[in-house]
Design an enzyme around this catalytic site. Sequence first.
Site, PDB file in Angstrom:
ATOM      1  N   TYR A  32      38.368  26.590  39.344  1.00 26.27           N
ATOM      2  CA  TYR A  32      38.643  26.127  40.707  1.00 26.27           C
ATOM      3  C   TYR A  32      38.183  27.155  41.734  1.00 26.27           C
ATOM      4  CZ  TYR A  32      42.633  29.325  41.400  1.00 26.27           C
ATOM      5  OH  TYR A  32      43.417  30.434  41.573  1.00 26.27           O
ATOM      6  N   ARG A  51      30.410  31.410  42.550  1.00 25.03           N
ATOM      7  CA  ARG A  51      31.426  31.867  41.584  1.00 25.03           C
ATOM      8  C   ARG A  51      31.979  30.685  40.786  1.00 25.03           C
ATOM      9  NH1 ARG A  51      36.581  35.197  43.665  1.00 25.03           N
ATOM     10  NH2 ARG A  51      37.131  33.132  44.458  1.00 25.03           N
ATOM     11  N   ARG A  99      42.494  13.674  23.592  1.00 22.09           N
ATOM     12  CA  ARG A  99      42.969  15.045  23.437  1.00 22.09           C
ATOM     13  C   ARG A  99      42.522  15.670  22.120  1.00 22.09           C
ATOM     14  NH1 ARG A  99      47.003  18.453  21.835  1.00 22.09           N
ATOM     15  NH2 ARG A  99      47.580  20.021  23.381  1.00 22.09           N
ATOM     16  N   HIS A 101      41.427  19.947  20.833  1.00 21.25           N
ATOM     17  CA  HIS A 101      41.155  21.313  21.301  1.00 21.25           C
ATOM     18  C   HIS A 101      39.659  21.587  21.432  1.00 21.25           C
ATOM     19  CE1 HIS A 101      45.360  21.853  20.808  1.00 21.25           C
ATOM     20  NE2 HIS A 101      45.337  23.179  20.853  1.00 21.25           N
ATOM     21  N   LYS A 146      37.831  32.205  37.273  1.00 21.45           N
ATOM     22  CA  LYS A 146      38.831  31.566  38.133  1.00 21.45           C
ATOM     23  C   LYS A 146      39.269  30.270  37.450  1.00 21.45           C
ATOM     24  CE  LYS A 146      39.818  31.066  43.054  1.00 21.45           C
ATOM     25  NZ  LYS A 146      41.039  31.851  43.141  1.00 21.45           N
ATOM     26  N   GLU A 178      45.713  43.745  39.826  1.00 19.70           N
ATOM     27  CA  GLU A 178      45.624  42.926  41.045  1.00 19.70           C
ATOM     28  C   GLU A 178      46.940  42.205  41.271  1.00 19.70           C
ATOM     29  OE1 GLU A 178      42.769  39.716  40.682  1.00 19.70           O
ATOM     30  OE2 GLU A 178      43.403  39.272  38.638  1.00 19.70           O
ATOM     31  N   LEU A 202      40.044  39.223  39.019  1.00 18.29           N
ATOM     32  CA  LEU A 202      39.118  38.293  39.659  1.00 18.29           C
ATOM     33  C   LEU A 202      38.361  39.091  40.718  1.00 18.29           C
ATOM     34  CD1 LEU A 202      38.300  35.237  39.897  1.00 18.29           C
ATOM     35  CD2 LEU A 202      39.699  35.240  41.956  1.00 18.29           C
TER      36      LEU A 202
HETATM   37  C1  PLP Z   1      44.331  36.511  40.809  1.00 17.48           C
HETATM   38  C2  PLP Z   1      43.547  36.556  42.079  1.00 17.48           C
HETATM   39  N1  PLP Z   1      42.950  37.707  42.420  1.00 17.48           N
HETATM   40  C3  PLP Z   1      42.228  37.795  43.559  1.00 17.48           C
HETATM   41  C4  PLP Z   1      42.102  36.722  44.416  1.00 17.48           C
HETATM   42  C5  PLP Z   1      41.298  36.871  45.688  1.00 17.48           C
HETATM   43  O1  PLP Z   1      40.062  36.225  45.572  1.00 17.48           O
HETATM   44  P1  PLP Z   1      39.292  35.662  46.827  1.00 17.48           P
HETATM   45  O2  PLP Z   1      39.125  36.786  47.781  1.00 17.48           O
HETATM   46  O3  PLP Z   1      37.991  35.188  46.282  1.00 17.48           O
HETATM   47  O4  PLP Z   1      40.120  34.568  47.380  1.00 17.48           O
HETATM   48  C6  PLP Z   1      42.692  35.507  44.094  1.00 17.48           C
HETATM   49  C7  PLP Z   1      42.537  34.352  44.981  1.00 17.48           C
HETATM   50  O5  PLP Z   1      42.850  33.238  44.660  1.00 17.48           O
HETATM   51  C8  PLP Z   1      43.429  35.412  42.891  1.00 17.48           C
HETATM   52  O6  PLP Z   1      44.029  34.263  42.524  1.00 17.48           O
END
Ligand code: PLP
Length: 285
Positions: A32, A51, A99, A101, A146, A178, A202
């Site tokens: 997403y 991305r 369904r 896997h 993501k 993070e 991320l």
């Molecule tokens: C786990 C995580 N880290 C970092 C970010 C920040 O990413 P971005 O600046 O691309 O929104 C997000 C944003 O959704 C996130 O879910």
Amino acid sequence: MDYVIVNGEYIKRSEAKVDIEDRGYQFGDGVYEVIRVYNGKMFTASEHLERLIESGKKIGMEIPYTVSELKQLLVELITKNQLVLGTLYMQVTRGTSPRNHAFPAADVRPNLVVYSKEVGRPIENMQQGVKVILNEDIRWLLCDIKSLNLLGNLMAKQKAVEAGCFEAIQHRDGIVTEGSLSNISIIKDGKVITHPADNLILNGITRQKVLGICRNNDIPFAETTFTLEDLKNADEIFLSGTTVEVTPIIEIEGKKVGAGTVGPLTKKLQILFEGEIEKECGKIR
Ligand SMILES: Cc1ncc(COP(=O)(O)O)c(C=O)c1O
């Protein structure tokens, strides 16, 4: 009007449906993005869409749209919904299939869903700063994707909410990674330090924008790991993300960061970040 996009078609939100055998619904098998809209214009759309396609590749899913096709779809959604200030949420799942896997046959087409939401900027948090908790990072080892699978992030965020805090700062083996929905940077002696863009975080689009700002404005920065100890001794700390923009952290588990107010370099980065938004989307105040 409140339209959504389902597989390239504009449908009224109340009429949009998801099949119970959509793999996103059953397995969280998909990826997403969230894109910010200011003045009716998308901010860093290409970066987000690239991305998205990259995240798809990393889970072995070819997203059947190009960046420019997706952009066109999104621009029209903004127009149809007359969105001025808000977000676009989009997800692509591995499609609808009985369904199992194992991945479905190659002819099963991924499902794309996009909707928009009116949402203001997080002005109060940006001006006053937020409180956070610390939380062990129990997520999987592909945090660079993501993915729709957000349980680890959700559980971390819930702990923060229950503690009356905005965000949970995650750490693995003493290294700060993070937040649950944002990246984190510390500032020590005028230098911005943030976790390297590897599999443990991320690589936020906002994070990359902030680092670009540092590069272009001779603000020292490093993409290196830092410890919980470094976090406690930081002069300033801030979160970055599409929804949080540049949000200062003023308290960690009841202990003040620096003087417990928004620091000067964080303020400067906020102003420069607004400048970046205005370059793409026009004046925002
Ligand atoms: C786990 C995580 N880290 C970092 C970010 C920040 O990413 P971005 O600046 O691309 O929104 C997000 C944003 O959704 C996130 O879910």
